[in-house]
Design a protein around this motif. Structure first.
Motif, PDB file in Angstrom:
ATOM      1  N   LEU A  89      -6.825 -81.762  14.274  1.00  0.00           N
ATOM      2  CA  LEU A  89      -7.826 -82.570  14.044  1.00  0.00           C
ATOM      3  C   LEU A  89      -9.924 -82.165  14.108  1.00  0.00           C
ATOM      4  CD1 LEU A  89      -6.581 -83.870  17.200  1.00  0.00           C
ATOM      5  CD2 LEU A  89      -6.494 -84.761  14.723  1.00  0.00           C
ATOM      6  N   TYR A  90      -9.484 -80.415  13.312  1.00  0.00           N
ATOM      7  CA  TYR A  90     -10.353 -79.777  13.366  1.00  0.00           C
ATOM      8  C   TYR A  90     -11.532 -80.900  11.778  1.00  0.00           C
ATOM      9  CZ  TYR A  90     -13.302 -76.042  11.167  1.00  0.00           C
ATOM     10  OH  TYR A  90     -14.472 -75.733  11.177  1.00  0.00           O
ATOM     11  N   LYS A  91     -12.685 -81.004  12.350  1.00  0.00           N
ATOM     12  CA  LYS A  91     -13.564 -81.950  11.476  1.00  0.00           C
ATOM     13  C   LYS A  91     -13.584 -81.924  10.426  1.00  0.00           C
ATOM     14  CE  LYS A  91     -18.215 -79.139  11.799  1.00  0.00           C
ATOM     15  NZ  LYS A  91     -19.577 -78.677  12.265  1.00  0.00           N
ATOM     16  N   ASP A  92     -13.387 -80.495   9.311  1.00  0.00           N
ATOM     17  CA  ASP A  92     -13.197 -80.637   8.324  1.00  0.00           C
ATOM     18  C   ASP A  92     -11.712 -81.665   7.831  1.00  0.00           C
ATOM     19  OD1 ASP A  92     -15.641 -78.980   8.052  1.00  0.00           O
ATOM     20  OD2 ASP A  92     -14.777 -76.855   7.593  1.00  0.00           O
ATOM     21  N   ASN A  93     -10.824 -81.242   8.601  1.00  0.00           N
ATOM     22  CA  ASN A  93      -9.656 -81.671   8.764  1.00  0.00           C
ATOM     23  C   ASN A  93      -9.864 -83.203   8.204  1.00  0.00           C
ATOM     24  OD1 ASN A  93      -7.989 -79.198   7.681  1.00  0.00           O
ATOM     25  ND2 ASN A  93      -7.070 -79.519  10.092  1.00  0.00           N
ATOM     26  N   ILE A  94     -10.052 -83.284   9.222  1.00  0.00           N
ATOM     27  CA  ILE A  94     -11.166 -84.846   9.201  1.00  0.00           C
ATOM     28  C   ILE A  94     -11.979 -85.734   7.813  1.00  0.00           C
ATOM     29  CG2 ILE A  94     -12.297 -86.824  10.105  1.00  0.00           C
ATOM     30  CD1 ILE A  94      -9.870 -85.893  11.689  1.00  0.00           C
ATOM     31  N   LYS A  95     -12.834 -84.746   7.399  1.00  0.00           N
ATOM     32  CA  LYS A  95     -13.663 -84.699   5.943  1.00  0.00           C
ATOM     33  C   LYS A  95     -12.378 -85.314   5.242  1.00  0.00           C
ATOM     34  CE  LYS A  95     -16.010 -81.729   4.234  1.00  0.00           C
ATOM     35  NZ  LYS A  95     -17.266 -81.012   3.886  1.00  0.00           N
ATOM     36  N   ILE A  96     -11.470 -83.883   5.290  1.00  0.00           N
ATOM     37  CA  ILE A  96     -10.500 -84.013   3.871  1.00  0.00           C
ATOM     38  C   ILE A  96      -9.480 -85.142   3.769  1.00  0.00           C
ATOM     39  CG2 ILE A  96      -8.800 -83.134   2.939  1.00  0.00           C
ATOM     40  CD1 ILE A  96      -9.997 -80.564   3.757  1.00  0.00           C
ATOM     41  N   ILE A  97      -9.549 -85.961   4.651  1.00  0.00           N
ATOM     42  CA  ILE A  97      -8.271 -86.746   4.725  1.00  0.00           C
ATOM     43  C   ILE A  97      -8.703 -88.409   4.557  1.00  0.00           C
ATOM     44  CG2 ILE A  97      -7.350 -88.912   6.638  1.00  0.00           C
ATOM     45  CD1 ILE A  97      -6.950 -86.160   8.566  1.00  0.00           C
ATOM     46  N   ILE A  98     -10.452 -88.183   5.075  1.00  0.00           N
ATOM     47  CA  ILE A  98     -10.753 -89.213   4.770  1.00  0.00           C
ATOM     48  C   ILE A  98     -11.437 -89.596   3.441  1.00  0.00           C
ATOM     49  CG2 ILE A  98     -13.477 -90.343   4.457  1.00  0.00           C
ATOM     50  CD1 ILE A  98     -13.646 -89.877   7.441  1.00  0.00           C
ATOM     51  N   ASN A  99     -11.950 -88.450   2.300  1.00  0.00           N
ATOM     52  CA  ASN A  99     -11.859 -88.478   1.115  1.00  0.00           C
ATOM     53  C   ASN A  99     -10.939 -88.623   0.352  1.00  0.00           C
ATOM     54  OD1 ASN A  99     -15.725 -87.267   0.441  1.00  0.00           O
ATOM     55  ND2 ASN A  99     -14.816 -86.164   2.048  1.00  0.00           N
ATOM     56  N   SER A 100      -9.699 -88.175   0.507  1.00  0.00           N
ATOM     57  CA  SER A 100      -8.741 -87.984  -0.325  1.00  0.00           C
ATOM     58  C   SER A 100      -8.465 -89.154  -0.254  1.00  0.00           C
ATOM     59  CB  SER A 100      -7.180 -87.206   0.648  1.00  0.00           C
ATOM     60  OG  SER A 100      -8.157 -85.959   0.039  1.00  0.00           O
ATOM     61  N   PHE A 101      -8.637 -90.047   0.932  1.00  0.00           N
ATOM     62  CA  PHE A 101      -7.581 -91.856   1.551  1.00  0.00           C
ATOM     63  C   PHE A 101      -8.616 -92.215   0.247  1.00  0.00           C
ATOM     64  CE2 PHE A 101      -8.108 -95.412   3.358  1.00  0.00           C
ATOM     65  CZ  PHE A 101      -7.060 -96.124   3.230  1.00  0.00           C
ATOM     66  N   ILE A 102     -10.370 -92.355   0.330  1.00  0.00           N
ATOM     67  CA  ILE A 102     -11.267 -92.976  -0.539  1.00  0.00           C
ATOM     68  C   ILE A 102     -10.893 -92.727  -1.818  1.00  0.00           C
ATOM     69  CG2 ILE A 102     -13.494 -93.554  -1.431  1.00  0.00           C
ATOM     70  CD1 ILE A 102     -14.437 -92.485   1.833  1.00  0.00           C
ATOM     71  N   MET A 103     -10.260 -91.409  -2.044  1.00  0.00           N
ATOM     72  CA  MET A 103      -9.889 -91.706  -3.885  1.00  0.00           C
ATOM     73  C   MET A 103      -9.008 -92.077  -3.927  1.00  0.00           C
ATOM     74  SD  MET A 103     -10.581 -87.244  -4.481  1.00  0.00           S
ATOM     75  CE  MET A 103     -12.136 -86.260  -3.866  1.00  0.00           C
ATOM     76  N   PHE A 104      -7.834 -92.193  -3.770  1.00  0.00           N
ATOM     77  CA  PHE A 104      -6.341 -92.943  -3.247  1.00  0.00           C
ATOM     78  C   PHE A 104      -6.986 -94.076  -3.717  1.00  0.00           C
ATOM     79  CE2 PHE A 104      -3.704 -89.097  -1.737  1.00  0.00           C
ATOM     80  CZ  PHE A 104      -2.881 -89.362  -2.765  1.00  0.00           C
TER      81      PHE A 104
END
Length: 338
Positions: free
Chosen positions: A188-203
Motif C-alpha cells: 500500500l506504498y503511495k507509489d503503488n497507489i499511483k501505479i494502480i491509478i495510472n494503469s487503471f485510467i489507461m485501461f
C-alpha cells in the motif's frame, strides 16, 4: 573536426550503415509486398471504410499518409509508398540516435537485431501502423530498461500509440508489472497507489476509445461480402485460436515454421529465465513476461501466418538486451544467487 573524434566517427559510421539498411529495406518493400491490400485497408479508413471493424481505431498512420499527400500534392498510392519506405529508414535512424551513448558493439547488435527482424518477419503485407507500433514498443522497453523511470514518459507513449493501434494496452500492463512493489510491507506504498491509478485510467481510456471508434465510426468493409462486419461488433477483436493452432501443428507454410520456432524459442528461454531470474533482475524478467503476453495475445487474436505480427519482437529484444548486464558485468556479482 567532428570526425576526428573516435566516438563521433563511430556514431557516424553506425548511423550511415543504419540509413543504408533502411534504404535497402525500402527498396525491397517494393518487390515483396502486395500494396493493393494495404491501400484497400487504409485509403478510406478515416471515412469509416476499411477491411475489418478491428482496423477502424488505427487512425494515426492513415492520417499521416493523408497529410503527406496534401503537403506534397501526390496521390494516395505515392503518399503511402513514401510513408512506408521512409519508415524503414526512420526506424534505423531513431534507433541509433537513441543509442548514441552506447558502445560500438551494442549499437551493432541492436542494428542487426532490428534489420534481421524485418527480413525474417516479412510476409508480403505491411500496414502503416506496423511501424509506429514497432517504435512504440521500442521506446516502451527502453524506458523500462533504465533505472529511473517517469510516469509522464508512459503517458506520452500511451497517447500516441493508442491512436495508432490497440496494442497500446501493453503500456499500462508494462507500467504496472515493471514498477509495482509486490513486497507485503510496500503493497500500500503511495507509489503503488499511483501505479494502480495510472494503469487503471489507461485501461479505461484504451478500451473506451477502441469501443467507441470501432462501433460509431466504422461504416462498411472494403472486402466484398463482409459488409457491416456484424460478427465482430463490440470491441471487434478476432479469435483465431483454432486457425493458429492448426497452423503451428501442420506447419504447411514457411511462415508457419517461422512462427513455430518463435514460440518454441520463447518456451525454452523462459525455462532458463525462471531458473536464473535472480541473476537476470526484475527489469529483464518483467519485460520477458510482457514478450510472452504479447505472443499469447497474438496467438489468440492475430494470425501467426502473418509473421509481421512478430516484427515488434525485434524492438523488444533490444530493450531486453539493455535491461540487464548479466552477460557483461553482473555474473560474478550474482552467481551466488543461482
Amino acid at each position: 573536426m567532428f570526425l576526428s573524434n573516435k566516438k563521433n566517427l563511430t556514431n557516424f559510421f553506425v548511423l550511415f550503415i543504419s540509413i543504408m539498411f533502411g534504404y535497402y529495406e525500402a527498396l525491397k518493400f517494393y518487390e515483396i509486398n502486395d500494396i493493393s491490400v494495404t491501400i484497400s485497408a487504409t485509403e478510406h479508413l478515416l471515412k469509416g471504410y476499411t477491411h475489418w471493424r478491428a482496423f477502424q481505431n488505427r487512425l494515426l498512420s492513415p492520417l499521416l499518409v493523408k497529410y503527406i499527400s496534401k503537403i506534397f500534392h501526390i496521390n494516395y498510392y505515392d503518399s503511402l509508398m513514401f510513408f512506408l519506405s521512409v519508415s524503414f529508414i526512420l526506424i534505423n535512424i531513431i534507433l541509433q540516435i537513441n543509442l548514441l551513448n552506447k558502445n560500438f558493439s551494442e549499437k551493432l547488435i541492436s542494428l542487426l537485431c532490428v534489420n534481421f527482424g524485418f527480413f525474417l518477419f516479412s510476409c508480403g503485407i505491411w500496414y502503416p501502423w506496423d511501424f509506429i507500433e514497432f517504435i512504440s514498443f521500442y521506446f516502451l522497453f527502453m524506458i523500462n530498461s533504465k533505472d529511473q523511470k517517469y510516469t509522464y514518459h508512459y503517458w506520452i507513449i500511451f497517447i500516441i500509440w493508442s491512436t495508432n493501434k490497440e496494442t497500446s494496452i501493453f503500456v499500462p500492463i508494462t507500467f504496472f508489472v515493471s514498477n509495482f512493489k509486490f513486497e507485503n510491507k510496500l503493497f500500500l506504498y503511495k507509489d503503488n497507489i499511483k501505479i494502480i491509478i495510472n494503469s487503471f485510467i489507461m485501461f479505461i481510456l484504451i478500451f473506451s476509445y477502441t469501443y467507441v471508434i470501432r462501433n460509431f465510426m466504422f461504416k462498411y468493409s472494403t472486402i466484398p461480402g463482409v459488409g457491416l462486419d456484424i460478427h465482430n461488433k463490440g470491441l471487434g477483436n478476432f479469435i483465431n485460436l483454432e486457425r493458429n493452432f492448426y497452423s503451428l501443428i501442420y506447419l504447411n507454410e514457411k511462415n508457419s515454421v517461422i512462427s513455430f520456432i518463435i514460440y518454441l524459442i520463447y518456451i525454452i528461454f523462459t525455462l532458463n529465465v525462471l531458473r536464473f531470474r535472480k541473476i537476470m533482475g526484475r527489469k529483464f524478467v518483467s519485460l520477458w513476461f510482457i514478450v510472452g503476453l504479447y505472443l499469447i495475445v497474438g496467438f489468440i487474436s492475430g494470425l501467426v501466418n502473418e509473421t509481421r505480427l512478430f516484427f515488434p519482437l525485434s524492438a523488444m529484444a533490444v530493450g531486453l538486451y539493455f535491461s540487464q548486464d548479466v552477460f557483461k558485468f553482473n555474473f560474478e556479482r550474482n552467481k551466488s544467487l543461482i
